[in-house]
Design an enzyme around this catalytic site. Sequence first.
Site, mmCIF file in Angstrom:
data_model
loop_
_atom_site.group_PDB
_atom_site.id
_atom_site.type_symbol
_atom_site.label_atom_id
_atom_site.label_comp_id
_atom_site.label_asym_id
_atom_site.label_seq_id
_atom_site.Cartn_x
_atom_site.Cartn_y
_atom_site.Cartn_z
ATOM 1 N N GLU A 150 0.605 -1.184 0.257
ATOM 2 C CA GLU A 150 -0.125 0.232 0.301
ATOM 3 C C GLU A 150 0.273 0.800 -0.417
ATOM 4 O OE1 GLU A 150 -3.011 0.008 -1.079
ATOM 5 O OE2 GLU A 150 -3.522 -2.803 -0.049
ATOM 6 N N HIS A 203 -2.857 16.249 -11.636
ATOM 7 C CA HIS A 203 -1.620 15.105 -11.078
ATOM 8 C C HIS A 203 -2.162 13.741 -12.297
ATOM 9 C CE1 HIS A 203 -1.758 11.468 -8.922
ATOM 10 N NE2 HIS A 203 -0.572 11.516 -8.929
ATOM 11 N N TRP A 204 -0.991 13.701 -12.791
ATOM 12 C CA TRP A 204 -0.704 12.635 -14.042
ATOM 13 C C TRP A 204 0.222 11.488 -13.181
ATOM 14 C CZ3 TRP A 204 3.620 12.442 -18.100
ATOM 15 C CH2 TRP A 204 2.644 12.004 -19.801
HETATM 16 O O1 GFB Z 1 0.400 8.112 -2.906
HETATM 17 P P1 GFB Z 1 0.663 6.874 -4.080
HETATM 18 O O2 GFB Z 1 -0.027 5.910 -2.800
HETATM 19 O O3 GFB Z 1 -0.860 7.011 -4.234
HETATM 20 O O4 GFB Z 1 1.272 6.979 -4.266
HETATM 21 P P2 GFB Z 1 -2.085 6.043 -5.359
HETATM 22 C C1 GFB Z 1 2.372 5.812 -4.641
HETATM 23 C C2 GFB Z 1 3.292 6.600 -4.845
HETATM 24 O O5 GFB Z 1 3.735 7.500 -5.768
HETATM 25 C C3 GFB Z 1 3.603 8.142 -3.789
HETATM 26 C C4 GFB Z 1 4.402 8.346 -6.234
HETATM 27 O O6 GFB Z 1 4.015 7.663 -2.513
HETATM 28 C C5 GFB Z 1 4.424 8.557 -4.810
HETATM 29 O O7 GFB Z 1 6.011 8.163 -3.849
HETATM 30 N N1 GFB Z 1 3.980 9.706 -6.702
HETATM 31 C C6 GFB Z 1 2.808 9.451 -7.566
HETATM 32 C C7 GFB Z 1 3.946 11.011 -7.147
HETATM 33 N N2 GFB Z 1 2.296 10.881 -7.205
HETATM 34 C C8 GFB Z 1 2.924 11.695 -8.094
HETATM 35 C C9 GFB Z 1 3.338 12.374 -7.935
HETATM 36 O O8 GFB Z 1 2.131 13.572 -8.931
HETATM 37 N N3 GFB Z 1 4.659 13.049 -7.228
HETATM 38 C C10 GFB Z 1 5.237 13.001 -6.576
HETATM 39 N N4 GFB Z 1 6.278 13.669 -6.181
HETATM 40 N N5 GFB Z 1 5.446 11.761 -6.459
HETATM 41 C C11 GFB Z 1 -1.656 3.470 -5.156
HETATM 42 C C12 GFB Z 1 -0.583 3.218 -4.561
HETATM 43 O O9 GFB Z 1 -1.444 4.932 -6.200
HETATM 44 O O10 GFB Z 1 -1.396 2.242 -7.023
HETATM 45 C C13 GFB Z 1 -1.392 0.987 -4.715
HETATM 46 O O11 GFB Z 1 -1.598 3.429 -3.262
HETATM 47 C C14 GFB Z 1 -1.050 0.101 -5.736
HETATM 48 O O12 GFB Z 1 -0.334 0.613 -3.598
HETATM 49 C C15 GFB Z 1 -1.791 2.008 -6.955
HETATM 50 O O13 GFB Z 1 0.477 0.793 -6.084
HETATM 51 C C16 GFB Z 1 -1.483 1.055 -8.417
HETATM 52 O O14 GFB Z 1 -3.702 6.021 -5.103
HETATM 53 O O15 GFB Z 1 -1.801 6.538 -6.858
#
Ligand code: GFB
Length: 397
Positions: free
Chosen positions: A47, A256-257
Amino acid sequence: ITILVNLVIAAAGTNSEYCDASTKSCENEIETADSKKLIFYDVNPPEGFNLRRDVYMRFAIMISEAQKRGKSNWELVLPPWYNLYHWKTDRRTQTPWSQFFDLKALQSFAPVVEMHEVFSRSKKKTLEIDTLYVLENFEDAFENGVFEEKWEVLGECSYDGQFWGYKNITAKEVLCVKFQGKNSKLWELVSLHPHNTKIMFAHGEIPLHDTYGTKTYWDCRKSMKFNSNLVKIAKKYISKYLNCDSDQCKTYLSVHWRRQDFARSRGNDVPSITGTVKQIHKALKKLPNTKKVFIATDASMSELNNLEKELSSLGYEIHFFLPSSKMIEEFGDGGIAIIDQIICSHAVHFIGTHESTFTFRIQEEREILGFDSSTTFNRLCPDTGRCERMSKWTIVN
Ligand code: GFB
């Protein structure tokens, strides 16, 4: 007799189950009579950061609501950020919550304590959890067609987690429990061991919010203020590159891409680069005075360069936050993610990624800042096929 009396007094003072006469040490030892009881939790390793922020809220609300009902002796231990799947920098160091959030603000909502503080309070170098409940889902959430809150202790089992990377944390008893229901139902498990002072829940993502979307939910969410250094960096960037010094900026649109694993596992939900450009262009046509676009993304540099090229050719000025290696070292991937989120949250119009928790947290931030919800709950659509509208989770004050 004196020794016996002393030990009985000691046992009463420490809440101990029993004491040992020769070493005078007590089983289940607590430092002082009035010391707090602790709840620990961890989350399924894959997660990401922003789902974990939501899991925190469920536990913080559970503790804070219980406190209101007189259960004032429990504290929630903030699980250090450790070995997150998406974070490439410094994965193996336990990062405290204060690196990302304002601890005093968190404590204004619920009694929370950092793990390092738990260690520094104790004279011991090791920490033993009394009971560790390893939560798991029931096979069928809707048995006989109804969703019922329930749990079932399956018995002793082993813990396959990592105790946030600490080698000196152990558990006296590990019980596997099937669980279905809200966080507050966990108190029923806590009450199975009334003398325990350190209880942990593994798979803390399984229990559900007690009060999703209510005033309590938003009070908790508002208390998750960011570390002031991160806010300063983001605001300085907005002022310098996006020409705005207020909370609600008219000068830029933000996006947010989400790419990487998200684009791979949810290919049907995300657009191509050209599709992304088209949608940003369409939104900007409705904002004739806005020519700047801020992109927060985890995309590769080559994808980002292509997006920038296509958008620039349409006359827009593209910005993204590029941290120095010193900054990455100081604040980590989580800190940089928060800076991106803060910058997105102040824009005149925001477009996010469908079902990304990273996007959800930006939307909440914008609700707190008072933006009209039509500027916030917008998503990038796939190039073809259906594009479901985003749910609007608006603030309740
Ligand atoms: O926060 P997060 O879980 O949201 O995204 P989702 C995972 C990580 O991706 C973040 C990086 O902690 C950041 O390190 N990240 C994503 C970004 N977008 C950005 C951005 O715009 N800027 C920066 N600096 N970093 C889910 C995951 O991600 O996606 C699940 O929690 C799974 O485990 C799923 O992988 C596919 O909800 O987008």
